[in-house]
Design a protein around this motif. Sequence first.
Motif, mmCIF file in Angstrom:
data_model
loop_
_atom_site.group_PDB
_atom_site.id
_atom_site.type_symbol
_atom_site.label_atom_id
_atom_site.label_comp_id
_atom_site.label_asym_id
_atom_site.label_seq_id
_atom_site.Cartn_x
_atom_site.Cartn_y
_atom_site.Cartn_z
ATOM 1 N N ALA A 101 0.835 -1.205 0.000
ATOM 2 C CA ALA A 101 0.000 0.000 0.000
ATOM 3 C C ALA A 101 0.868 1.253 0.000
ATOM 4 O O ALA A 101 0.519 2.252 -0.644
ATOM 5 N N ALA A 102 1.994 1.211 0.696
ATOM 6 C CA ALA A 102 2.905 2.354 0.691
ATOM 7 C C ALA A 102 3.504 2.555 -0.703
ATOM 8 O O ALA A 102 3.657 3.693 -1.165
ATOM 9 N N TRP A 103 3.839 1.457 -1.380
ATOM 10 C CA TRP A 103 4.365 1.559 -2.735
ATOM 11 C C TRP A 103 3.310 2.155 -3.674
ATOM 12 O O TRP A 103 3.598 3.047 -4.449
ATOM 13 N N ILE A 130 3.813 8.893 -7.972
ATOM 14 C CA ILE A 130 4.061 8.430 -9.338
ATOM 15 C C ILE A 130 3.371 7.101 -9.582
ATOM 16 O O ILE A 130 2.708 6.904 -10.602
ATOM 17 N N ASN A 131 3.507 6.175 -8.636
ATOM 18 C CA ASN A 131 2.904 4.857 -8.814
ATOM 19 C C ASN A 131 1.381 4.916 -8.883
ATOM 20 O O ASN A 131 0.762 4.220 -9.688
ATOM 21 N N SER A 132 0.781 5.750 -8.059
ATOM 22 C CA SER A 132 -0.679 5.821 -8.095
ATOM 23 C C SER A 132 -1.177 6.472 -9.384
ATOM 24 O O SER A 132 -2.178 6.026 -9.967
ATOM 25 N N VAL A 133 -0.489 7.477 -9.875
ATOM 26 C CA VAL A 133 -0.895 8.119 -11.125
ATOM 27 C C VAL A 133 -0.729 7.148 -12.297
ATOM 28 O O VAL A 133 -1.618 7.033 -13.154
ATOM 29 N N VAL A 134 0.384 6.426 -12.324
ATOM 30 C CA VAL A 134 0.606 5.464 -13.407
ATOM 31 C C VAL A 134 -0.440 4.357 -13.349
ATOM 32 O O VAL A 134 -0.945 3.909 -14.381
ATOM 33 N N MET A 135 -0.812 3.922 -12.149
ATOM 34 C CA MET A 135 -1.823 2.874 -12.012
ATOM 35 C C MET A 135 -3.196 3.368 -12.490
ATOM 36 O O MET A 135 -3.917 2.629 -13.163
#
Length: 126
Positions: free
Chosen positions: A56-58, A63-68
């Motif tokens: 969840a931290a990752w 960046i990771n949440s926007v890419v997802m």
Amino acid sequence: MEFRTPIKEARGLGASHHGASHWWVQRLSAIAMVPLMLWLVVGLAANSGASYAEAAAWLGGPINSVVMVVMFGVLFYHASLGLQVILEDYVSHKGVRLGLVIAVRFLAVVLAVSAIIAVLSIALGG
């Protein structure tokens, strides 16, 4: 060299080119999916032994949440385009085909919004 018969020219029949933009968008979304899927595979491999809190931290990183979110949007859009082509090719009844295309689009939107809300709830700590 002209391949049209005089009757075809008189009726104005021939390629209407209405499918060209659909074809291009499907190809562009497929090209966009390549780096997005590579990113997803690398991210899943990197977090394969991680706890829920670590994963969840990752995912909560900006960046990771926007890419997802972008990945889910492109994924479901590309899938709906592909299913539309299949339905248009293999369902002969126009009314049934239209209903199925609308149902596929609606389901794609519902699934994309659900996935994006799930990612945003993890990213925003909810």
